[in-house]
Scaffold this motif. Structure first.
Motif, PDB file in Angstrom:
ATOM      1  N   LEU A 207     -83.149  54.679  34.303  1.00 15.51           N
ATOM      2  CA  LEU A 207     -81.962  53.845  34.094  1.00 15.51           C
ATOM      3  C   LEU A 207     -80.695  54.674  34.254  1.00 15.51           C
ATOM      4  CD1 LEU A 207     -83.216  51.781  31.014  1.00 15.51           C
ATOM      5  CD2 LEU A 207     -83.049  51.021  33.397  1.00 15.51           C
ATOM      6  N   PRO A 264     -92.446  43.915  31.825  1.00 19.06           N
ATOM      7  CA  PRO A 264     -91.393  43.313  32.668  1.00 19.06           C
ATOM      8  C   PRO A 264     -90.378  44.342  33.169  1.00 19.06           C
ATOM      9  CG  PRO A 264     -91.791  41.959  30.731  1.00 19.06           C
ATOM     10  CD  PRO A 264     -92.551  43.233  30.524  1.00 19.06           C
ATOM     11  N   ALA A 265     -90.011  45.304  32.305  1.00 15.36           N
ATOM     12  CA  ALA A 265     -89.053  46.333  32.726  1.00 15.36           C
ATOM     13  C   ALA A 265     -89.612  47.161  33.883  1.00 15.36           C
ATOM     14  CB  ALA A 265     -88.705  47.240  31.547  1.00 15.36           C
ATOM     15  N   PHE A 267     -91.752  46.135  36.201  1.00 14.92           N
ATOM     16  CA  PHE A 267     -91.714  45.348  37.437  1.00 14.92           C
ATOM     17  C   PHE A 267     -90.269  45.149  37.924  1.00 14.92           C
ATOM     18  CE2 PHE A 267     -96.028  44.184  36.114  1.00 14.92           C
ATOM     19  CZ  PHE A 267     -96.690  44.359  37.325  1.00 14.92           C
ATOM     20  N   ILE A 268     -89.340  45.039  36.991  1.00 15.54           N
ATOM     21  CA  ILE A 268     -87.928  44.977  37.395  1.00 15.54           C
ATOM     22  C   ILE A 268     -87.524  46.264  38.094  1.00 15.54           C
ATOM     23  CG2 ILE A 268     -85.551  44.921  36.522  1.00 15.54           C
ATOM     24  CD1 ILE A 268     -86.539  42.992  34.350  1.00 15.54           C
ATOM     25  N   MET A 269     -88.025  47.394  37.588  1.00 16.50           N
ATOM     26  CA  MET A 269     -87.738  48.679  38.226  1.00 16.50           C
ATOM     27  C   MET A 269     -88.283  48.703  39.655  1.00 16.50           C
ATOM     28  SD  MET A 269     -86.341  51.658  37.949  1.00 16.50           S
ATOM     29  CE  MET A 269     -86.047  51.722  36.175  1.00 16.50           C
ATOM     30  N   ILE A 271     -88.602  46.151  41.599  1.00 10.04           N
ATOM     31  CA  ILE A 271     -87.707  45.306  42.387  1.00 10.04           C
ATOM     32  C   ILE A 271     -86.434  46.074  42.743  1.00 10.04           C
ATOM     33  CG2 ILE A 271     -86.278  43.222  42.332  1.00 10.04           C
ATOM     34  CD1 ILE A 271     -88.427  41.946  40.544  1.00 10.04           C
ATOM     35  N   VAL A 272     -85.895  46.804  41.771  1.00 11.67           N
ATOM     36  CA  VAL A 272     -84.699  47.622  42.026  1.00 11.67           C
ATOM     37  C   VAL A 272     -84.982  48.645  43.119  1.00 11.67           C
ATOM     38  CG1 VAL A 272     -83.157  49.370  41.036  1.00 11.67           C
ATOM     39  CG2 VAL A 272     -83.729  47.319  39.724  1.00 11.67           C
ATOM     40  N   SER A 274     -87.185  48.399  45.485  1.00  9.23           N
ATOM     41  CA  SER A 274     -87.315  47.675  46.749  1.00  9.23           C
ATOM     42  C   SER A 274     -85.954  47.392  47.372  1.00  9.23           C
ATOM     43  CB  SER A 274     -88.074  46.367  46.517  1.00  9.23           C
ATOM     44  OG  SER A 274     -88.140  45.598  47.696  1.00  9.23           O
TER      45      SER A 274
END
Length: 379
Positions: A207, A264-265, A267-269, A271-272, A274
């Motif tokens: 982060l 979830p964090a 998988f969000i990472m 996406i970021v 990507s």
């Protein structure tokens, strides 16, 4: 041998000697602190448990490092910087975290109780101290190596490696304590930390890396100032939340936090990452289009350089058609072409060192690329 591009830096022999001395001193300090941490762990766990903890903590690390490095598909970072980030986290950040967290625990314990001291160290002190310690090397790279810190992907890679180094040393302590308690305890803690939560430290510190990456990518002064602060604060908050779920919540709350927050964090990472890779692909295409237009690159080469699948396919084609030598040349070509594109991107935004000759460096890149072409083109 194909000529390699070099950054033109105006230094004197005296400056080079001073830099070498400083590097050696820093290396000595890092090794000393790392050995001191191992000594302290050994005193707490005993030599046999320390050895078992060391082996258990280090065995999966190469796999984790390989996964992190795979993320950096367009412009791989220098090996010495990757190693510095990892060993900073493993040797230096862990030493100061051990020192400060223990001190804070003792202080709070003396003022209140042992339980309060442990809770404060885990929920307050550890997130603040550990995330600051792991992130310190990122800020050094951000300000001192502008030519090797281009955006979000770089921030995540450096952050993840620093955090993996930290987690490895921390795991030596946890696994060592568990080994001292018995084989069943070691198995349980290894499954928990090694399989269910190996990404926790890299997730938190990434982060901060994202914040620094956004600051590097943006020309907005507000974003440059605020993004790193928000990133570091978010890392500390996530770390504190994770520790608090274990300290105050017990098993059910810990599992719930893992399912509702950590997964979830993660998988969000992804996406970021990507979206960050898509941005890097756009940078490569934008700043190499001039080479396509003047005929330096073929249409196929330009298209392949601008996508991950294209780059992987071009490397495989070079291997099948021209052998290992052609494959190695194509891999090097892909890397240098990306470095040239990001160099032009930085130059366009005015992000480069004062002692860097921008035009001479671009010429060196083009010269090296031209030499590589004959090897993988097969003519």
């Amino acid at each position: 041998m194909t000529p390699q591009p070099t950054i033109i830096i105006r230094t004197t022999p005296r400056m080079s000697a001073i830099r070498l001395i400083l590097a050696l001193v820093a290396l000595f300090i890092a090794i000393f602190l790392g050995l001191l941490v191992l000594l302290l762990i050994g005193i707490e766990t005993g030599p046999i448990a320390l050895l078992l903890g060391f082996l258990t903590a280090t065995i999966p690390v190469p796999l984790y490092i390989a996964l992190v490095l795979w993320i950096d598909r367009y412009e791989a970072e220098p090996l010495w910087m990757l190693a510095t980030a990892f060993f900073w986290g493993a040797l230096i950040a862990t030493f100061f975290a051990f020192l400060l967290n223990t001190s804070m625990q003792v202080i709070v314990q003396s003022l209140s109780s042992a339980t309060a001291g442990e809770a404060f160290a885990a929920v307050v002190s550890a997130p603040l101290v550990e995330e600051s310690g792991k992130a310190f090397i990122l800020f050094i790279f951000f300000f001192a190596k502008k030519d090797e810190f281009d955006g979000v992907v770089d921030g995540i890679v450096y952050a993840a490696l620093s955090a993996l180094g930290f987690a490895m040393t921390e795991n030596i302590l946890y696994y060592g304590k568990a080994a001292a308690s018995g084989g069943e305890a070691l198995t349980a803690i290894f499954i928990l930390r090694g399989f269910f939560a190996p990404f926790s430290h890299p997730l938190f510190t990434s982060l901060t890396g994202i914040g620094l990456g956004l600051a590097r990518q943006s020309n907005n002064l507000g974003i440059k100032i605020i993004a790193p602060i928000i990133g570091l604060s978010a890392a500390m908050f996530m770390h504190s939340l994770w520790n608090a779920s274990a300290v105050f919540g017990g098993g059910p709350v810990f599992i719930l936090t893992y399912i509702l927050v950590m997964i979830p964090a993660f998988f969000i990472m992804l996406i970021v990452i990507s979206f960050a890779l898509r941005r890097e692909g756009r940078v490569v295409r934008e700043f190499l289009v001039a080479d396509l237009q003047r005929g330096f690159l073929t249409q196929e080469e330009y298209k392949q350089l601008g996508s991950i699948t294209g780059r992987m396919g071009s490397s495989f084609s070079a291997l099948s058609s021209t052998g290992y030598k052609g494959w190695r040349a194509r891999m090097r070509f892909n890397q240098l072409a990306s470095e040239l594109a990001f160099h032009r991107s930085r130059a366009a935004r005015g992000v480069y060192s004062a002692d860097q000759d921008v035009r001479e460096l671009e010429t060196a890149y083009l010269y090296a690329l031209q030499g590589l072409m004959s090897e993988f083109r097969g003519r």
